[in-house]
Scaffold this motif. Structure first.
Motif, PDB file in Angstrom:
ATOM      1  N   ILE A   1       0.939  -1.013   0.076  1.00 36.97           N
ATOM      2  CA  ILE A   1       0.055   0.290   0.055  1.00 36.97           C
ATOM      3  C   ILE A   1       0.957   1.415  -0.059  1.00 36.97           C
ATOM      4  N   ALA A   2       1.887   1.219   0.750  1.00 39.13           N
ATOM      5  CA  ALA A   2       2.723   2.574   0.937  1.00 39.13           C
ATOM      6  C   ALA A   2       3.633   2.713  -0.215  1.00 39.13           C
TER       7      ALA A   2
ATOM      8  N   ILE B   1       4.053   5.795  -5.370  1.00 41.45           N
ATOM      9  CA  ILE B   1       4.067   5.910  -6.973  1.00 41.45           C
ATOM     10  C   ILE B   1       2.955   6.857  -7.455  1.00 41.45           C
ATOM     11  N   ALA B   2       1.739   6.375  -6.884  1.00 38.07           N
ATOM     12  CA  ALA B   2       0.176   6.943  -7.537  1.00 38.07           C
ATOM     13  C   ALA B   2       0.363   8.580  -7.113  1.00 38.07           C
ATOM     14  N   LEU B   3       0.718   8.812  -6.128  1.00 37.89           N
ATOM     15  CA  LEU B   3       0.841  10.575  -5.683  1.00 37.89           C
ATOM     16  C   LEU B   3       2.038  11.205  -6.103  1.00 37.89           C
ATOM     17  N   GLY B   4       3.235  10.306  -6.264  1.00 38.10           N
ATOM     18  CA  GLY B   4       4.433  10.975  -6.383  1.00 38.10           C
ATOM     19  C   GLY B   4       4.504  11.606  -8.155  1.00 38.10           C
ATOM     20  N   ALA B   5       3.771  10.444  -8.802  1.00 38.69           N
ATOM     21  CA  ALA B   5       3.825  11.039 -10.328  1.00 38.69           C
ATOM     22  C   ALA B   5       3.022  12.342 -10.646  1.00 38.69           C
TER      23      ALA B   5
ATOM     24  N   THR C   1      -5.517   6.523 -10.364  1.00 40.34           N
ATOM     25  CA  THR C   1      -6.581   5.820 -10.398  1.00 40.34           C
ATOM     26  C   THR C   1      -6.035   4.083 -10.370  1.00 40.34           C
ATOM     27  N   PHE C   2      -5.138   3.892 -10.927  1.00 43.16           N
ATOM     28  CA  PHE C   2      -4.146   2.440 -10.577  1.00 43.16           C
ATOM     29  C   PHE C   2      -4.014   2.560  -9.127  1.00 43.16           C
ATOM     30  N   GLY C   3      -3.220   3.439  -8.725  1.00 42.10           N
ATOM     31  CA  GLY C   3      -2.651   3.529  -7.313  1.00 42.10           C
ATOM     32  C   GLY C   3      -3.844   3.285  -6.304  1.00 42.10           C
ATOM     33  N   GLY C   4      -4.995   4.329  -6.373  1.00 37.44           N
ATOM     34  CA  GLY C   4      -5.860   4.319  -5.662  1.00 37.44           C
ATOM     35  C   GLY C   4      -6.966   3.051  -5.639  1.00 37.44           C
ATOM     36  N   PHE C   5      -6.985   2.560  -6.766  1.00 33.86           N
ATOM     37  CA  PHE C   5      -7.801   1.220  -6.671  1.00 33.86           C
ATOM     38  C   PHE C   5      -6.869  -0.054  -6.216  1.00 33.86           C
ATOM     39  N   TYR C   6      -5.624   0.002  -6.489  1.00 33.85           N
ATOM     40  CA  TYR C   6      -4.508  -0.946  -5.783  1.00 33.85           C
ATOM     41  C   TYR C   6      -4.712  -0.919  -4.226  1.00 33.85           C
TER      42      TYR C   6
ATOM     43  N   GLY D   1      -6.671  -5.642 -10.068  1.00 33.04           N
ATOM     44  CA  GLY D   1      -6.010  -7.279 -10.424  1.00 33.04           C
ATOM     45  C   GLY D   1      -4.772  -7.366  -9.918  1.00 33.04           C
ATOM     46  N   PHE D   2      -3.930  -6.222 -10.080  1.00 38.74           N
ATOM     47  CA  PHE D   2      -2.441  -6.514  -9.738  1.00 38.74           C
ATOM     48  C   PHE D   2      -2.118  -6.484  -8.205  1.00 38.74           C
ATOM     49  N   SER D   3      -3.064  -5.885  -7.390  1.00 45.10           N
ATOM     50  CA  SER D   3      -2.931  -5.569  -6.002  1.00 45.10           C
ATOM     51  C   SER D   3      -2.548  -6.568  -4.982  1.00 45.10           C
TER      52      SER D   3
END
Length: 387
Positions: free
Chosen positions: A150-151, A156-160, A253-258, A311-313
């Motif tokens: 999660i971290a 990654i999701a917020l950094g980009a 969205t990738f990071g959030g749903f992950y 799916g990847f989570s």
């Protein structure tokens, strides 16, 4: 919240926050380096893939060393070695901006920075995982992996998108300077935690034998990781090519749903078994990659990124718990390094290969590559499960 949960949270929180800061740095580079190479240094998509991918290759080649450091010198020591190297990496990224008018020199400096960043990630995350499991007990290893994941992906999701915004308002130098500050914060959060005791008398299993023990989980992880690599390397460029207005939204969205999937369904691997959870996860990831590949609108591509995140989570914790059960506690760092090495192989190869595919057939084509790779995960895991 019961006492066990409180103790787990109190013990593991500093490590999780530290990992979040480490992966914010990685997200920052993913959000800025592709456009820096394409738009300011004027190199091709293949070069973008090579620069992104070489970090993961460097991480791969140092996994054995990182595991050995965690097992023989202590997980805290290994983690802090990685953080110090991340600080040095931030300075090298800054040098690439300083020399950007000399395009070849700037590119070579970027390659050096990515290699250093890969080594730092290897030491930091292998140390963090081993450290967390050692502090709370192996019976909670799945939970440790879940929250570390999660971290990682929250970072990654917020950094980009954070990097894209800062780049637009203040310039790339300030973005890379932030890596120095975040690395220092990562160090400070874990300063007071104890190191793990080490057993130097334990006879160590060679790294190649550890890889053999966890190869079935590792191969499935490797193929399933290619979809993530395709998103991290090329989704922003794909959105810009189509003139879609939110190139940072796919990362969010990738990071959030992950993250949401891990928070809501972290018990599923224990409840239903790692094999079943992994197969369902691969199917969802395939659907997500195909949606991006066939997308004719921004919304369709965003849904595809969301499904890929879902799916990847749970793949890493579902297969990772099985992997570390195959070795002794004294070899846990090495086993985690070997398992994660399959992830690194995937990302190290996927970037350049996807770059070639993008150059030949366009950015959408890389997501058909991602879907096919996830399908191979099902094939590999099914064959190995029958043996």
């Amino acid at each position: 919240m019961n006492q066990g949960t409180k103790n787990f949270t109190k013990t593991i929180s500093p490590i999780i926050i530290s990992v979040f800061a480490i992966y914010l740095c990685i997200g920052i580079t993913l959000g800025t380096i592709p456009s820096f190479i394409k738009n300011e240094l004027h190199y091709s998509s293949w070069i973008v893939g090579a620069v992104i991918g070489i970090q993961f290759l460097a991480t791969l080649l140092t996994r054995a060393y990182a595991g050995k450091i965690a097992d023989t010198k202590g997980a805290k020591t290994g983690n802090h070695y990685g953080i110090l190297m991340a600080m040095l990496t931030g300075l090298i990224y800054l040098a690439s901006v300083f020399f950007k008018d000399n395009q070849l020199l700037a590119l070579l400096i970027l390659f050096l920075a990515r290699i250093m960043h890969g080594v730092s990630e290897s030491l930091a995350i292998t140390g963090a995982l081993t450290w967390g499991i050692g502090l709370v007990g192996h019976q909670q290893s799945g939970k440790v992996m879940t929250w570390n994941g999660i971290a990682m992906y929250a970072g990654i999701a917020l950094g980009a998108p954070l990097a894209m915004y800062l780049h637009s308002v203040s310039g790339l130098g300030y973005v890379f300077a932030l890596i120095l500050l975040l690395s220092a914060a990562s160090w400070l959060f874990t300063m007071e935690l104890p190191n793990l005791p080490v057993d130097l008398a334990h006879q160590r299993t060679p790294f190649y034998k550890v890889i053999g023990k966890i190869a079935d989980q590792g191969l499935a992880l490797a193929f399933s990781s290619i979809g993530f690599a395709c998103i991290s390397s090329f989704i922003a460029l794909f959105f810009k090519e189509r003139n879609w207005v939110n190139p940072s939204l796919p990362f969010l969205t990738f990071g959030g749903f992950y993250i949401l999937t891990r928070v809501l369904f972290s018990s599923f691997p224990d409840k239903f078994g790692g094999y079943k959870v992994a197969i369902v996860s691969f199917l969802i990831e395939i659907a997500g990659q195909l949606l991006i590949g066939f997308s004719n609108s921004e919304a369709m591509a965003i849904v595809g990124c969301s499904l890929t995140g879902i799916g990847f989570s749970l793949v890493f914790p579902a297969l990772g718990v099985l992997a570390i059960q195959k070795v002794s506690p004294q070899m846990r760092g090495t086993a985690l390094g070997a398992y994660a090495a399959f992830f690194d192989v995937s990302l190290g190869l996927a970037g350049p290969i996807a770059g070639v595919i993008a150059g030949l057939y366009g950015y959408q084509s890389v997501y058909f590559f991602g879907a096919l790779s996830a399908l191979l995960s099902i094939v590999v895991l099914s064959i190995r499960n029958k043996k």
